[in-house]
Scaffold this motif. Sequence first.
Motif, PDB file in Angstrom:
ATOM      1  N   LYS A  51      70.323  79.288  25.441  1.00 40.15           N
ATOM      2  CA  LYS A  51      69.684  78.160  26.114  1.00 40.15           C
ATOM      3  C   LYS A  51      69.495  76.974  25.165  1.00 40.15           C
ATOM      4  CE  LYS A  51      68.744  80.379  30.065  1.00 40.15           C
ATOM      5  NZ  LYS A  51      68.713  79.929  31.438  1.00 40.15           N
ATOM      6  N   ILE A 102      69.444  73.226  26.116  1.00 40.63           N
ATOM      7  CA  ILE A 102      68.274  72.584  26.757  1.00 40.63           C
ATOM      8  C   ILE A 102      67.477  71.827  25.694  1.00 40.63           C
ATOM      9  CG2 ILE A 102      66.109  72.979  28.022  1.00 40.63           C
ATOM     10  CD1 ILE A 102      67.412  75.383  29.348  1.00 40.63           C
ATOM     11  N   GLU A 103      67.326  72.444  24.528  1.00 43.50           N
ATOM     12  CA  GLU A 103      66.616  71.795  23.420  1.00 43.50           C
ATOM     13  C   GLU A 103      67.387  70.553  22.968  1.00 43.50           C
ATOM     14  OE1 GLU A 103      65.200  74.711  20.718  1.00 43.50           O
ATOM     15  OE2 GLU A 103      64.386  73.243  19.330  1.00 43.50           O
ATOM     16  N   VAL A 106      56.360  72.399  27.443  1.00 42.30           N
ATOM     17  CA  VAL A 106      56.549  73.682  26.761  1.00 42.30           C
ATOM     18  C   VAL A 106      57.658  74.458  27.483  1.00 42.30           C
ATOM     19  CG1 VAL A 106      55.418  75.822  26.039  1.00 42.30           C
ATOM     20  CG2 VAL A 106      54.059  73.704  26.242  1.00 42.30           C
ATOM     21  N   PHE A 107      58.757  74.716  26.781  1.00 43.68           N
ATOM     22  CA  PHE A 107      59.895  75.401  27.391  1.00 43.68           C
ATOM     23  C   PHE A 107      59.945  76.837  26.882  1.00 43.68           C
ATOM     24  CE2 PHE A 107      60.782  70.907  27.219  1.00 43.68           C
ATOM     25  CZ  PHE A 107      61.315  70.626  28.467  1.00 43.68           C
ATOM     26  N   ASP A 111      66.492  66.022  22.940  1.00 44.95           N
ATOM     27  CA  ASP A 111      66.434  65.491  21.573  1.00 44.95           C
ATOM     28  C   ASP A 111      67.267  64.205  21.517  1.00 44.95           C
ATOM     29  OD1 ASP A 111      65.921  65.285  18.887  1.00 44.95           O
ATOM     30  OD2 ASP A 111      67.162  66.998  18.293  1.00 44.95           O
ATOM     31  N   THR A 159      62.361  79.565  26.587  1.00 41.73           N
ATOM     32  CA  THR A 159      63.809  79.682  26.697  1.00 41.73           C
ATOM     33  C   THR A 159      64.243  81.109  26.362  1.00 41.73           C
ATOM     34  OG1 THR A 159      64.301  79.141  24.390  1.00 41.73           O
ATOM     35  CG2 THR A 159      63.939  77.289  25.866  1.00 41.73           C
ATOM     36  N   ALA A 219      57.406  68.053  22.734  1.00 39.67           N
ATOM     37  CA  ALA A 219      58.102  69.189  23.362  1.00 39.67           C
ATOM     38  C   ALA A 219      58.022  70.388  22.430  1.00 39.67           C
ATOM     39  CB  ALA A 219      59.559  68.840  23.634  1.00 39.67           C
ATOM     40  N   SER A 220      57.800  71.568  23.012  1.00 40.12           N
ATOM     41  CA  SER A 220      57.796  72.812  22.238  1.00 40.12           C
ATOM     42  C   SER A 220      58.718  73.808  22.909  1.00 40.12           C
ATOM     43  CB  SER A 220      56.396  73.422  22.173  1.00 40.12           C
ATOM     44  OG  SER A 220      55.496  72.539  21.558  1.00 40.12           O
ATOM     45  N   PHE A 221      59.331  74.642  22.092  1.00 40.58           N
ATOM     46  CA  PHE A 221      60.275  75.639  22.613  1.00 40.58           C
ATOM     47  C   PHE A 221      59.910  76.999  22.034  1.00 40.58           C
ATOM     48  CE2 PHE A 221      62.209  71.537  22.656  1.00 40.58           C
ATOM     49  CZ  PHE A 221      62.921  71.490  23.840  1.00 40.58           C
ATOM     50  N   THR A 222      59.834  78.000  22.898  1.00 42.45           N
ATOM     51  CA  THR A 222      59.617  79.356  22.412  1.00 42.45           C
ATOM     52  C   THR A 222      60.521  80.266  23.229  1.00 42.45           C
ATOM     53  OG1 THR A 222      57.966  81.024  21.870  1.00 42.45           O
ATOM     54  CG2 THR A 222      57.655  79.901  23.958  1.00 42.45           C
ATOM     55  N   ARG A 223      60.887  81.411  22.660  1.00 43.81           N
ATOM     56  CA  ARG A 223      61.827  82.272  23.373  1.00 43.81           C
ATOM     57  C   ARG A 223      61.167  83.495  23.983  1.00 43.81           C
ATOM     58  NH1 ARG A 223      67.776  82.835  20.696  1.00 43.81           N
ATOM     59  NH2 ARG A 223      68.251  80.618  20.646  1.00 43.81           N
TER      60      ARG A 223
END
Length: 295
Positions: free
Chosen positions: A65, A68-69, A58-59, A73, A61, A104-108
């Motif tokens: 950024k 990074i994602e 879990v990033f 990928d 960000t 993978a998950s990305f949230t800001r």
Amino acid sequence: MPSHTKRIRKAVFPVAGLGTRFLPATKAVPKEMLTVVDRPVIQHVVDEARAAGIEHFVFVTGRNKGVIEDHFDMQFELERTLLDRKKTKELEALMADLPKAGQASFTRQQAPLGLGHAVWCARDIVGDEPFALLLPDMLHHGATPCLKDMIEAYEARGGNLIAVAPVPEDQTHQYGIVGVTDTDAKVAGITEMVEKPPAGTAPSNLHITGRYILQPEIFDLLAQQEKGAGGEIQLTDSMIRLMSEQKQPFHAVRFDGTIYDCGSKLGFLAANVAYALDRPDLAPALRAEITRLMS
Ligand code: G1P
């Protein structure tokens, strides 16, 4: 593992920091993408989490950024080209670094309000289970991955765990510091914690190195956490409440390797040398080059 101890499946990586200590390098490139030898700093930390059995990354960000994602990928043109050129070893190595689909998950984090706030931003993705937290600036270089040691200690004890290591007394004001029941033990009970204590007031010389295993109750405390040291929402302040008000156990796990703070120029340069000296393809020539430079 005690039956009430839930397995640690998810790890949170707060990667929203601006990297102002590294300008101009970090004007367009996130600090987490600077390379230690030929892997971005964040890749080294994800490697540590994967080696400890983490399954979901879990990033947290922020603006600028996005790369990074992209790094975590597929990159079809590159992969196709490597395949066409029969560079199978390189292709396999690239694929091995990738989280599997859906892992993978990305949230800001929308505003830089502090580490505690960054961790809180991951609450919905983590949900109601204990999780690991790894601060990407701090590279832990040792015989076994730091998080792996911590997960072993967690499986025996449950609760919350924090990696610690000694620092010189004149640096304790730069870190979170813990007091423990036994300063020499590999795993010891934590008796107190303080974020960035003024010089001369630290309860010990053991600093929080940036690796944690935390219970999900931390999120409710973070939601109402007031600003602390440096005017930021501090994770340490909510951990103190989790320990003192909710009586949750906290243990310190001593890390015996070397820690490189890649948010500082010196730490980053030293990390590059140390990690390159681990590499059989680079070490002999690098050693010779260092000797030449020093003479
Ligand atoms: C954070 C934590 C601190 C810890 C440090 C390790 O501080 O709040 O407890 O010792 O990371 O790098 P920061 O570096 O964000 O000021």
